[in-house]
Structures are given as structure tokens and as C-alpha cells.
Design a protein around this motif. Structure first.
Motif, PDB file in Angstrom:
ATOM      1  N   CYS A   1       0.859  -1.185   0.000  1.00 45.11           N
ATOM      2  CA  CYS A   1       0.000   0.000   0.000  1.00 45.11           C
ATOM      3  C   CYS A   1       0.898   1.238   0.000  1.00 45.11           C
ATOM      4  N   THR A   2       0.917   1.971  -1.130  1.00 48.65           N
ATOM      5  CA  THR A   2       1.832   3.087  -1.294  1.00 48.65           C
ATOM      6  C   THR A   2       1.119   4.290  -1.898  1.00 48.65           C
ATOM      7  N   PRO A   3       0.978   5.382  -1.141  1.00 47.08           N
ATOM      8  CA  PRO A   3       0.444   6.602  -1.755  1.00 47.08           C
ATOM      9  C   PRO A   3       1.406   7.073  -2.842  1.00 47.08           C
TER      10      PRO A   3
ATOM     11  N   GLN B   1      -1.244   2.936  -4.803  1.00 48.45           N
ATOM     12  CA  GLN B   1      -0.960   1.623  -5.363  1.00 48.45           C
ATOM     13  C   GLN B   1      -1.163   0.609  -4.241  1.00 48.45           C
ATOM     14  N   TYR B   2      -1.748  -0.538  -4.557  1.00 44.21           N
ATOM     15  CA  TYR B   2      -2.035  -1.523  -3.514  1.00 44.21           C
ATOM     16  C   TYR B   2      -2.230  -2.907  -4.125  1.00 44.21           C
ATOM     17  N   HIS B   3      -2.128  -3.911  -3.279  1.00 43.95           N
ATOM     18  CA  HIS B   3      -2.530  -5.281  -3.555  1.00 43.95           C
ATOM     19  C   HIS B   3      -3.494  -5.646  -2.432  1.00 43.95           C
ATOM     20  N   SER B   4      -4.673  -6.141  -2.766  1.00 42.12           N
ATOM     21  CA  SER B   4      -5.638  -6.466  -1.712  1.00 42.12           C
ATOM     22  C   SER B   4      -6.371  -7.765  -2.016  1.00 42.12           C
ATOM     23  N   ALA B   5      -6.911  -8.342  -0.954  1.00 39.22           N
ATOM     24  CA  ALA B   5      -7.694  -9.568  -1.065  1.00 39.22           C
ATOM     25  C   ALA B   5      -8.837  -9.502  -0.066  1.00 39.22           C
ATOM     26  N   VAL B   6      -9.962 -10.075  -0.453  1.00 35.25           N
ATOM     27  CA  VAL B   6     -11.136 -10.151   0.414  1.00 35.25           C
ATOM     28  C   VAL B   6     -11.675 -11.572   0.354  1.00 35.25           C
ATOM     29  N   ALA B   7     -12.072 -12.079   1.506  1.00 31.54           N
ATOM     30  CA  ALA B   7     -12.664 -13.416   1.576  1.00 31.54           C
ATOM     31  C   ALA B   7     -13.770 -13.414   2.622  1.00 31.54           C
TER      32      ALA B   7
ATOM     33  N   LYS C   1      -3.936  -2.154  -7.797  1.00 31.24           N
ATOM     34  CA  LYS C   1      -3.620  -0.978  -8.606  1.00 31.24           C
ATOM     35  C   LYS C   1      -2.114  -0.854  -8.549  1.00 31.24           C
ATOM     36  N   GLN C   2      -1.495  -0.960  -9.727  1.00 31.32           N
ATOM     37  CA  GLN C   2      -0.040  -0.943  -9.790  1.00 31.32           C
ATOM     38  C   GLN C   2       0.380  -0.408 -11.154  1.00 31.32           C
ATOM     39  N   TYR C   3       1.416   0.410 -11.135  1.00 38.29           N
ATOM     40  CA  TYR C   3       1.961   0.954 -12.378  1.00 38.29           C
ATOM     41  C   TYR C   3       3.212   0.184 -12.777  1.00 38.29           C
TER      42      TYR C   3
END
Length: 171
Positions: A77-79, A91-97, A156-158
């Protein structure tokens, strides 16, 4: 998911859950109010997750009345400022369960769950595991969360050129 262009597959989402330093677990209290907190969860198979805590309290009260829970994990998680348009973003990587939580009462499963947690968070101290469990097992609650479906992932990643990596594209 609103922005399906950021969706990642369930294997990717599971990897995020395994890497996240903690996973926020959302409960519903007996009075219907929401209750969420970051916890140290671990899993051996990706379908069953465990956490531990006190033998009484809000978490166990919530589970007794509403066992359905939601797990949310975030890593990287990076502003940032959008490289091409200058927008303020994240920018982030996330998961939901989603799953069902249940207090573990079987002593063998309880010890194995604590071992799984120890292997994830304190693998360098496994030599002290048996003694620690002997001292605290009777005053430790262990909760099992069985996922009702595979987790979903979003990112969300560049890339290096400043273009957002969509539709599961990897570097």
C-alpha cells in the motif's frame, strides 16, 4: 467489483493473504453493530484460517451470535502521484474473503492451529513452541475461519513506463 480491470485471480489473492502482516476481520456483534480489527491469521491450506486470543471478549461474543465474517488483507500500500496524469492515488494489492468462524474445542486441532500461527509469525522460535503451548493452552482461545469461497483479489499498480497494469498483467 466495480473496476474489473483491477481484478486478480483467487490464487493471487490467496498469496496476498499469506503475505499480509495482518488481516482485518470484520464481525457482527450480538446487537447488530459492526466490529472489525486486524488480527494475525495463518493457514496451512488457504481454505481454513486460524487466529488466537482470549477466552472471552467481543470477538467470541460476535462469533457466537453471527459466525459469518469478512477477511480483508492489504500489502504494498503506497500513496503515489499518477506517473502520467499527476493524480493523487494509491498503489495496492488487496484480497477479500468471506467465511464462517467457529471456536476450536478439539485440543489436537487447537495445538496444530497454534503451530501454524507460530510457523507463520515466529518460525525462528519453533523450538520453544511446545513449552509455550503447555503453559498457555488452557487460557487461549483458537478460532477457525473456513472460507465459503476462494478469495478475490484486486490491485492498482503501475509498470516502469507509468502505465497501470490491468487485467491481471504481471511485470
Amino acid at each position: 467489483m466495480r473496476k474489473t480491470s483491477r481484478e486478480m485471480d483467487s490464487a493471487w489473492a490467496l498469496e496476498i493473504m499469506h503475505k499480509a502482516p495482518y488481516i482485518t476481520v470484520s464481525f457482527t456483534r450480538p446487537d447488530g453493530t459492526a466490529y472489525g480489527l486486524p488480527l494475525s491469521l495463518a493457514s496451512a491450506d488457504g481454505r481454513v484460517w486460524y487466529f488466537h486470543g482470549a477466552l472471552e471478549g467481543d470477538k467470541l461474543d460476535a462469533i457466537a451470535s453471527h459466525p459469518e465474517v469478512c477477511l480483508s488483507a492489504v500489502t504494498k500500500c503506497t500513496p503515489t502521484v499518477g506517473p502520467l496524469d499527476g493524480s493523487f492515488t494509491l498503489q495496492y494489492h488487496s484480497a477479500v474473503a468471506f467465511g464462517k468462524a467457529q471456536l476450536v474445542t478439539d485440543k489436537t486441532e487447537k495445538v496444530e492451529a497454534l503451530r501454524i500461527i507460530c510457523k507463520r509469525f515466529l518460525p525462528q522460535h519453533l523450538d520453544a513452541f511446545d513449552l509455550a503451548v503447555a503453559r498457555s493452552l488452557d487460557r487461549t482461545a483458537v478460532v477457525r475461519v473456513t472460507l465459503s469461497a476462494p478469495p478475490t483479489g484486486k490491485r492498482k499498480q503501475y509498470d516502469k513506463a507509468g502505465i497501470e497494469m490491468k487485467y491481471g498483467r504481471m511485470e
